[in-house]
Design a protein around this motif. Sequence first.
Motif, mmCIF file in Angstrom:
data_model
loop_
_atom_site.group_PDB
_atom_site.id
_atom_site.type_symbol
_atom_site.label_atom_id
_atom_site.label_comp_id
_atom_site.label_asym_id
_atom_site.label_seq_id
_atom_site.Cartn_x
_atom_site.Cartn_y
_atom_site.Cartn_z
ATOM 1 N N ASP A 111 0.853 -1.179 0.000
ATOM 2 C CA ASP A 111 0.000 0.000 0.000
ATOM 3 C C ASP A 111 0.895 1.238 0.000
ATOM 4 O O ASP A 111 1.459 1.622 1.031
ATOM 5 C CB ASP A 111 -0.911 -0.001 1.228
ATOM 6 C CG ASP A 111 -1.950 1.111 1.182
ATOM 7 O OD1 ASP A 111 -1.824 2.015 0.325
ATOM 8 O OD2 ASP A 111 -2.879 1.086 2.008
ATOM 9 N N LEU A 112 1.032 1.864 -1.163
ATOM 10 C CA LEU A 112 1.925 3.016 -1.270
ATOM 11 C C LEU A 112 1.346 4.247 -0.590
ATOM 12 O O LEU A 112 2.089 5.181 -0.269
ATOM 13 C CB LEU A 112 2.218 3.320 -2.745
ATOM 14 C CG LEU A 112 2.845 2.182 -3.570
ATOM 15 C CD1 LEU A 112 3.321 2.713 -4.917
ATOM 16 C CD2 LEU A 112 3.976 1.499 -2.834
ATOM 17 N N SER A 113 0.028 4.264 -0.363
ATOM 18 C CA SER A 113 -0.572 5.384 0.364
ATOM 19 C C SER A 113 -0.251 5.325 1.856
ATOM 20 O O SER A 113 -0.480 6.286 2.584
ATOM 21 C CB SER A 113 -2.087 5.400 0.164
ATOM 22 O OG SER A 113 -2.695 4.286 0.798
ATOM 23 N N ARG A 114 0.305 4.204 2.295
ATOM 24 C CA ARG A 114 0.722 4.037 3.695
ATOM 25 C C ARG A 114 2.234 3.849 3.755
ATOM 26 O O ARG A 114 2.747 2.969 4.415
ATOM 27 C CB ARG A 114 -0.003 2.855 4.335
ATOM 28 C CG ARG A 114 -1.518 3.025 4.372
ATOM 29 C CD ARG A 114 -2.259 1.732 4.640
ATOM 30 N NE ARG A 114 -1.907 1.137 5.925
ATOM 31 C CZ ARG A 114 -2.318 -0.063 6.335
ATOM 32 N NH1 ARG A 114 -3.089 -0.804 5.535
ATOM 33 N NH2 ARG A 114 -1.957 -0.531 7.517
ATOM 34 N N ASP A 115 2.928 4.690 3.023
ATOM 35 C CA ASP A 115 4.404 4.686 2.997
ATOM 36 C C ASP A 115 4.987 3.359 2.535
ATOM 37 O O ASP A 115 6.039 2.920 3.008
ATOM 38 C CB ASP A 115 4.969 5.055 4.364
ATOM 39 C CG ASP A 115 4.615 6.472 4.771
ATOM 40 O OD1 ASP A 115 4.588 7.343 3.883
ATOM 41 O OD2 ASP A 115 4.344 6.701 5.969
ATOM 42 N N GLY A 116 4.294 2.692 1.587
ATOM 43 C CA GLY A 116 4.818 1.446 1.043
ATOM 44 C C GLY A 116 4.695 0.260 1.975
ATOM 45 O O GLY A 116 5.441 -0.715 1.836
ATOM 46 N N LYS A 117 3.760 0.304 2.894
ATOM 47 C CA LYS A 117 3.576 -0.784 3.850
ATOM 48 C C LYS A 117 3.191 -2.079 3.135
ATOM 49 O O LYS A 117 2.328 -2.090 2.260
ATOM 50 C CB LYS A 117 2.499 -0.420 4.870
ATOM 51 C CG LYS A 117 2.210 -1.512 5.897
ATOM 52 C CD LYS A 117 1.138 -1.073 6.866
ATOM 53 C CE LYS A 117 0.758 -2.177 7.846
ATOM 54 N NZ LYS A 117 1.911 -2.585 8.668
ATOM 55 N N GLN A 118 3.846 -3.182 3.499
ATOM 56 C CA GLN A 118 3.474 -4.498 2.987
ATOM 57 C C GLN A 118 2.259 -4.992 3.761
ATOM 58 O O GLN A 118 2.324 -5.202 4.971
ATOM 59 C CB GLN A 118 4.647 -5.468 3.144
ATOM 60 C CG GLN A 118 4.368 -6.864 2.610
ATOM 61 C CD GLN A 118 5.589 -7.763 2.729
ATOM 62 O OE1 GLN A 118 6.520 -7.668 1.948
ATOM 63 N NE2 GLN A 118 5.589 -8.613 3.739
ATOM 64 N N VAL A 119 1.140 -5.167 3.075
ATOM 65 C CA VAL A 119 -0.109 -5.466 3.770
ATOM 66 C C VAL A 119 -0.508 -6.928 3.672
ATOM 67 O O VAL A 119 -1.360 -7.391 4.441
ATOM 68 C CB VAL A 119 -1.257 -4.582 3.244
ATOM 69 C CG1 VAL A 119 -0.984 -3.122 3.541
ATOM 70 C CG2 VAL A 119 -1.470 -4.784 1.743
ATOM 71 N N GLN A 120 0.089 -7.680 2.745
ATOM 72 C CA GLN A 120 -0.262 -9.085 2.642
ATOM 73 C C GLN A 120 0.827 -9.844 1.905
ATOM 74 O O GLN A 120 1.456 -9.331 0.980
ATOM 75 C CB GLN A 120 -1.601 -9.261 1.917
ATOM 76 C CG GLN A 120 -2.191 -10.662 2.027
ATOM 77 C CD GLN A 120 -3.612 -10.708 1.500
ATOM 78 O OE1 GLN A 120 -4.093 -9.746 0.900
ATOM 79 N NE2 GLN A 120 -4.305 -11.807 1.710
ATOM 80 N N VAL A 121 1.045 -11.102 2.332
ATOM 81 C CA VAL A 121 1.959 -12.018 1.660
ATOM 82 C C VAL A 121 1.196 -13.299 1.359
ATOM 83 O O VAL A 121 0.628 -13.912 2.266
ATOM 84 C CB VAL A 121 3.200 -12.341 2.515
ATOM 85 C CG1 VAL A 121 4.115 -13.318 1.775
ATOM 86 C CG2 VAL A 121 3.957 -11.071 2.867
ATOM 87 N N LEU A 122 1.148 -13.676 0.087
ATOM 88 C CA LEU A 122 0.508 -14.918 -0.326
ATOM 89 C C LEU A 122 1.609 -15.907 -0.669
ATOM 90 O O LEU A 122 2.372 -15.696 -1.609
ATOM 91 C CB LEU A 122 -0.406 -14.682 -1.528
ATOM 92 C CG LEU A 122 -1.465 -13.590 -1.360
ATOM 93 C CD1 LEU A 122 -2.249 -13.411 -2.647
ATOM 94 C CD2 LEU A 122 -2.386 -13.908 -0.212
ATOM 95 N N SER A 123 1.692 -16.983 0.100
ATOM 96 C CA SER A 123 2.779 -17.950 -0.095
ATOM 97 C C SER A 123 2.197 -19.357 -0.185
ATOM 98 O O SER A 123 0.989 -19.555 -0.215
ATOM 99 C CB SER A 123 3.787 -17.845 1.049
ATOM 100 O OG SER A 123 3.153 -18.067 2.288
ATOM 101 N N GLY A 124 3.085 -20.354 -0.200
ATOM 102 C CA GLY A 124 2.667 -21.737 -0.302
ATOM 103 C C GLY A 124 2.651 -22.259 -1.722
ATOM 104 O O GLY A 124 2.238 -23.389 -1.962
ATOM 105 N N HIS A 125 3.123 -21.467 -2.678
ATOM 106 C CA HIS A 125 3.148 -21.910 -4.063
ATOM 107 C C HIS A 125 4.311 -22.866 -4.302
ATOM 108 O O HIS A 125 5.368 -22.756 -3.702
ATOM 109 C CB HIS A 125 3.292 -20.704 -4.998
ATOM 110 C CG HIS A 125 2.140 -19.759 -4.911
ATOM 111 N ND1 HIS A 125 1.042 -19.863 -5.712
ATOM 112 C CD2 HIS A 125 1.916 -18.694 -4.104
ATOM 113 C CE1 HIS A 125 0.189 -18.895 -5.424
ATOM 114 N NE2 HIS A 125 0.694 -18.177 -4.444
#
Length: 385
Positions: free
Chosen positions: A180-194
């Motif tokens: 979310d670049l509107s929140r200073d580039g905060k990472q808001v989610q990680v989708l893993s398990g692939h």
Amino acid sequence: MNNLSRLLFWEEPVLLAELKPGRPQQYDWKSSCETWSVAFSPDGAWFAWSQGHCIVKLIPWPLEEAELGCRTIERKSCSTKADTRGRGGAKEKTLECGQIVWGLSFSTREQDGLQAPSPSCLILATGLNDGQIKVWEVQTGHLLFNLSGHQDVVRDLSFTPNGNLILVSASRDKTLRVWDLSRDGKQVQVLSGHMQWVLASRGHRNAAHTWPNPESIPLAFPRPSCGACDSALLVTASYDACVIMWDPYTGEQLRTLRHGPLHSALDYGTDIHASSLRSVCFSPEGLYLATVADDRLLRIWALELRTPVAFAPMTNGLCCVYFPHGGFIATGTRDGHVQFWTAPRVLSSLKHLCRKALRTFLTTYQVLALPIPKKMKEFLTYRTF
């Protein structure tokens, strides 16, 4: 002539211009010179060129008329952010990214709650070889964000629509990350398990679609390229020389386009079994595909057909993208060049425009639940064309 579109002209792609970078002394031009990605801004005012050697060139569009003359133009790279050459106040810029650039994606920023058309509102995200994502302001060339989190190459990037500054990144580390670049580039989610390198796709108006789990659908291709014409259709291109159309909601395979020899008279010394696909992109109206493969051909396909409708010989192709308003295709090559080709101009039928509009907000399951005839459901879900 099909009933979904009407071609304004039907010609093979013609090379309009080929740009190549200059060769500064400090670079070893035997490696890392590939153009892995090219992109147009949503308004068509800027062209981004991953020039190789950690450089992205930002070029105001359209090119000057003298450059669109089917000739090769050398553009020297420099360490400054803004070059002196420009038109209408817009100047070429060189972005020094520090790593090989694999992915590019434009978006716009909102001003006072409205999406302003000014070039100063454009931003460009660059996906790098070391897993970093750098986000730049196009008009000034200033670095806005340096996003860290991925552990391997960031191969694909996609902004969500409406200028809300949500960025989705896909990496060889088998994760998707949402920023979310509107929140200073905060990472808001990680989708893993692939289990394989992760897919990301661009949908209608740059909407992002992702597969929740590659094991749930028959996708086991190493590093496929992908794209979508609206939120209802996903296309992947893989090293096995197949283009596959998917329903992104059900995971159903709708159609396969196979790259084979086009004509016995066309002998480019091609080994079709080694003809890996490098890139696929949708035309703006969503009725045609362009593909680039190792068999040294640029192909244009109609969705309802299983054979190309136009093609042109090219060498060392790695990526392709349509101009947002149609009429041109840009391709990047292994030697760091970028080429601009003519593309068929299309008038979409009312039938297709209605389908495209409906599928921007209706899922496949919602369409199937509508009290409408079966044939209409099949058309709206791309089971028929």
